[in-house]
Design an enzyme around this catalytic site. Structure first.
Site: not given
Ligand code: AMP
Length: 280
Positions: A37, A153, A176
């Site tokens: 994030h 998404q 990441v």
């Molecule tokens: P979430 O809180 O899981 O809904 O994710 C919020 C945002 O963070 C979304 O755009 C996800 O794609 C991104 N995100 C989640 N995990 C990762 C990661 N490991 N690396 C990069 N972005 C991420």
């Protein structure tokens, strides 16, 4: 750093910033923040003067038997991480603020929202497009960053933004990973020590596919088999393995254009997703 809880205050905050000539960046999240994030926040700052992070566990994107209630939350830790990364404001609404009790309007994307994750989560993307549209109308950003981790998404959001003329630039942030290769996810917290070790099979199998592809293996069935075998050999249960065109998520038999290799698999009760692009 401001914590903003209502839509009106959020809109006022952004309107004032824009009147002051500032470009507003936005990173929507469900909280329980990790370095994935925060990398989105950092890259958002390359394009914006201030960055708003939303933290909202959106009920409408969870299915009836999914982990809405169990979804991990830690607002104090999230706030500390946001401060560290110089986040300007956290938008932190309650479900009641986001959804009136007689809420009845939905945003649906009808094409890219159909395969992959939608097969086992049929109402998921309707929840995502609806909440992201609502968050865009609350935060009023110029630019928003989404992770490549949720590849489908990202495509669905780009399509929604184009189709509904949101004046917002969408930026993708790379996946990441933990040092051992596991893609960071708030849901990794659910994994037992054994499951976490087994779950490395996902990234390992994706790396094998990249290597095989570089050696000239272009047959989709062969590449999928490598992933399936590795996951099953490590106690995983495959939800899907898809190798599809990068922009339209269409099936193909031979990798003769850029493709997304996307995987969803269960380790114990935890469903993890990961992906890699070939030929990009
Ligand atoms: P979430 O809180 O899981 O809904 O994710 C919020 C945002 O963070 C979304 O755009 C996800 O794609 C991104 N995100 C989640 N995990 C990762 C990661 N490991 N690396 C990069 N972005 C991420």
């Amino acid at each position: 750093m401001q914590i903003i809880r209502t839509i009106r205050e959020m809109q006022d905050y952004s309107r004032k910033a824009r009147l002051n000539g500032l470009k507003i960046g936005f990173v929507p999240t469900m909280g329980f923040l990790h370095a994935g994030h925060m990398s989105l926040v950092d890259s958002c700052y390359e394009r914006a003067d201030l960055v708003v992070v939303s933290i909202f566990v959106n009920p409408t994107q969870f299915g009836p038997n999914e982990d809405l209630d169990a979804y991990p939350r830690d607002i104090e830790r999230d706030e500390a991480l946001c401060r560290e990364h110089k986040v300007s404001a956290i938008f932190y609404p309650t479900p009641e603020i986001m959804y009136a009790s007689n809420y009845s309007t939905w945003v649906t994307e009808d094409n890219l929202s159909k395969g992959l994750c939608a097969r086992t989560r049929p109402t998921h993307f309707r929840g995502v497009t609806t909440v992201v549209a609502k968050l865009f109308n609350a935060v009023l950003p110029d630019v928003a960053v989404f992770g490549q981790k949720d590849a489908q998404q990202l495509l669905v959001i780009r399509r929604m933004v184009r189709d509904l003329n949101f004046p917002i630039e969408i930026i993708a942030g790379p996946i990441v990973r933990e040092d051992d290769g596991l893609a960071m996810s708030s849901r990794n917290k659910y994994l037992s020590r054994e499951e976490r070790k087994d779950a490395l099979a996902i990234n390992r199998s994706l790396n094998s596919v990249v290597n095989l592809y570089k050696q000239g293996e272009l047959r989709v069935t062969e590449l999928k088999k490598v992933i399936f075998d590795e996951i099953v050999a490590n106690n995983g249960k495959v939800d899907y393995i898809e190798i599809v065109t990068c922009d339209s998520l269409e099936d193909l038999a031979i990798v003769n254009e850029p493709v997304l290799v996307a995987v969803a698999a269960y380790f114990g009760n935890t469903r993890l997703i990961d992906n890699v692009l070939l030929g990009e």
